[in-house]
Design an enzyme around this catalytic site. Structure first.
Site, mmCIF file in Angstrom:
data_model
loop_
_atom_site.group_PDB
_atom_site.id
_atom_site.type_symbol
_atom_site.label_atom_id
_atom_site.label_comp_id
_atom_site.label_asym_id
_atom_site.label_seq_id
_atom_site.Cartn_x
_atom_site.Cartn_y
_atom_site.Cartn_z
ATOM 1 C CB SER A 178 -0.938 0.305 1.159
ATOM 2 O OG SER A 178 -1.337 0.893 1.113
ATOM 3 N NE ARG A 209 -3.947 -4.712 -2.522
ATOM 4 C CZ ARG A 209 -4.362 -5.992 -2.270
ATOM 5 N NH1 ARG A 209 -3.219 -6.669 -1.590
ATOM 6 N NH2 ARG A 209 -5.666 -6.349 -2.348
ATOM 7 C CB THR A 212 -4.592 0.765 7.223
ATOM 8 O OG1 THR A 212 -3.710 0.392 5.311
ATOM 9 C CG2 THR A 212 -4.410 -0.227 8.047
ATOM 10 C CB CYS A 234 -0.008 -8.049 -17.222
ATOM 11 S SG CYS A 234 0.290 -9.130 -15.235
ATOM 12 C CB CYS A 262 1.398 -14.640 -10.981
ATOM 13 S SG CYS A 262 -0.278 -13.456 -9.964
ATOM 14 C CB CYS A 273 -1.992 -6.879 -9.212
ATOM 15 S SG CYS A 273 -2.167 -7.405 -10.678
ATOM 16 C CB CYS A 298 -5.361 -10.399 -15.143
ATOM 17 S SG CYS A 298 -5.089 -11.498 -13.875
#
Length: 594
Positions: free
Chosen positions: A75, A323, A359, A532, A563, A566, A569
């Site tokens: 984050s 992400r 958060t 991506c 990968c 995140c 896709c």
């Protein structure tokens, strides 16, 4: 150190000669627990800690797909400590806490190609009393507290499936994934079946767009009265900057360049402790242009004079990651409880987009879920009610709607949504300014996604656009994607089933794959190979194979070992035929400073 259980203690090895795995015939070991939590993020760990505070005799298990607690967490992050203050009032007195850098200033700039123009920022973006930190490190710290209280935290154990009750209408727990399958789904000598954690209460805390969350929302129709969730993709880097450019506690947000006026998004710069700077770009996944590359937009942004100066001198990049994050706000929060459990944190979606923070809300929902679960468990034990009956967590849903989380989201509910109304992008910016400064959500209207348009459906075909000409990388300021990927520490065992499935309406065959290639190459110019942020997808020339599973001499290659989880896709592919599932536990990125 986390409480760990060796997989051999849970599983019985089955020596076989590469027989095809049949999930219907396998015998699984089952453990009975009071509460099973999927995901050791801020929401999941907060729920676990709160449960132990309420009753230390509760058996609480947390399953985490990352190899370590915090290794899949990314984050900005500027943390509002409101929920932390409630959970652990004495946290400042703990020498090991990671909130070392208070935010000292907050500004916003509008970027043109050459200039960074100061503009007023909404009051919601004030960071007085907040802290700049690595959310990965913050989560790892919460993990140590959970461990001290006796929570059983199991990194490397991915929650792969829901265990339903006998009638299939309630949740009875969670199944971990199989270990030791080859890429064809056959059992290797090291094969061990997943086990079941049968729980009186199951809390899903996977984060945005998790695979179990998707299944439960669909099965129990939890989104019946809510809008579809919408998302952004956040990409970030961490730099150790030249001392002359370091301003501890400074928070800067940007609008404008490099994004065009049709694309929602913006940049951030957070001066962390110890000479580190976290910077990045968030792009709404409702963008229309299939030629857009989020990664290359981030690299291009760093060549703006403001960023180039910040990263000059002896500055060195030390981390990269990406992400998806929830952007739907209040209108997209689903019903939170289902028979036997509940969704907490970003599995439901509590990010305050105006604040660019989530958060605090995720942690508070974890606390409220823990309190509701504790009531359920206590009432069941004291009344002698049939323990086979599914737990009713509806008190949690009610508690959230009566909490400051709901007020936090209600005030800003129309800001992000205004960009997808007839007001358009410029109208959305104007409305957002008026609402955040003056109205503050005190309006009789709420903007809704009445057409239920998903982020994927916002994508237009390539014929509407010209390809974007991105500048080549200019190290060290900007680099190619694979160079950045090495900074994530990402690793997956290659000989395992591909966890990114080409699947449409439950069907997974060559015809589906062929249609995927045809539409995505012909109509959308191979969007995924640009979208991506980890280089997972490629559409390559292969005349022989394309006749079976491709189109026009092209086939799809999925580099699943790249990968970083995140979920872009699964969210953005226009044909909605990519399904992200959990790989073997422990695989994926190894974030430590993100």
């Amino acid at each position: 150190m986390w409480t760990r259980l060796a997989r051999r203690a849970f599983h019985v090895a089955v020596p076989r000669r590469r027989a095809l795995f049949d999930p219907t015939s396998v015998e699984r070991i089952a453990e009975d627990v009071d509460v099973c939590i999927v995901g050791a993020g801020p929401a999941g760990l907060t729920a676990a800690i709160r449960l132990k505070q309420l009753n230390n005799d509760f058996r609480v298990v947390v399953l985490e797909k990352g190899g370590e607690v915090g290794s899949h967490i990314l984050s900005g992050a500027v943390i509002e400590p409101r929920a932390l203050n409630e959970l652990l009032p004495d946290w400042p007195s703990r020498d090991d806490h990671p909130l070392k850098q208070p935010a000292t200033s907050s500004t916003m700039r509008f970027l043109t190609k050459k200039y960074a123009i100061p503009i007023p920022h909404p009051p919601q973006m004030s960071n007085d009393g907040n802290y700049i930190t690595s959310l990965s490190q913050f989560t790892a710290w919460l993990g140590t507290i959970a461990d001290e209280l006796g929570v059983e935290v199991y990194p490397g154990f991915a929650g792969a499936g829901i265990v339903y009750g006998e009638d299939g209408n309630n949740v009875a727990g969670v199944r971990t994934n199989e270990v030791g399958l080859d890429k064809h789904g056959r059992m290797k000598d090291t094969f061990e079946p997943g086990m079941e954690f049968r729980a009186k209460v199951t809390l899903i805390a996977e984060g945005a767009h998790g695979s179990l969350s998707k299944e439960l929302i669909r099965k129990f129709d939890l989104r019946k009265d809510a809008d579809p969730q919408t998302y952004g993709i956040g990409l970030k880097e961490v730099w150790r900057v030249d001392p002359s450019q370091y301003r501890p506690g400074e928070v800067v947000h940007t609008l404008g360049w490099p994004l065009d006026y049709l694309t929602y998004g913006g940049g951030f710069v957070y001066h962390m402790a110890d000479g580190l700077v976290s910077l990045g770009l968030v792009i709404g996944l409702d963008y229309a242009n299939p030629y857009l590359s989020p990664y290359k937009e981030l690299q291009r942004m760093k060549h703006h004079p403001y960023f180039a100066n910040l990263l000059s001198g002896s500055s060195t990049r030390i981390a990269y990651g990406a992400r998806s994050l929830n952007e739907g706000g209040l209108q997209s929060v689903p019903k939170l409880d289902f028979p036997g459990g509940a969704l907490i944190g970003c599995s439901a979606g509590f990010v305050n987009i105006a604040k660019i923070k989530g958060t605090h809300n995720a942690m508070k929902t974890g606390m409220l879920a823990a309190e509701a679960a504790a009531d359920v468990l206590t009432e069941s034990a004291s009344s002698g009610v049939d323990t086979a009956a599914p737990s009713d967590m509806s008190k949690y849903d009610t508690a959230v709607r009566n909490s400051w989380v709901w007020s936090d989201l209600n005030e800003v509910r129309n800001i992000r949504a205004s960009f997808n109304t007839s007001l358009g992008v410029w109208g959305g910016m104007a409305y957002s300014g008026i609402d955040s400064l003056f109205l503050k959500g005190r309006t009789p209207w709420t903007f809704r996604n009445k057409t239920r348009t998903s982020d994927a459906a916002h994508t237009l075909t390539a014929s509407h656009f010209k390809p974007i000409k991105y500048p080549p990388p200019q190290p060290p300021l900007s680099t190619d994607l694979l160079t950045s990927l090495t900074l994530t520490g990402t690793n997956h065992a290659e000989d395992q089933p591909v966890h990114l499935r080409v699947r449409k309406d439950g069907v997974e065959d060559m015809a589906v794959r062929k249609e995927h290639v045809r539409r995505n190459v012909d109509e959308y110019a191979g969007l995924l190979q640009r979208a991506c942020p980890a280089g997972v997808y490629e559409y390559i020339e292969d005349e022989a194979v394309s006749k079976e599973e491709g189109w026009d001499g092209k086939k799809l290659v999925i580099n699943s070992q790249n990968c970083i989880h995140c979920k872009l896709c699964d969210i953005k592919v226009p044909t909605q035929d990519i399904t992200w599932t959990v790989p073997e536990g422990g695989g994926g990125p190894k974030y430590t400073i993100t």
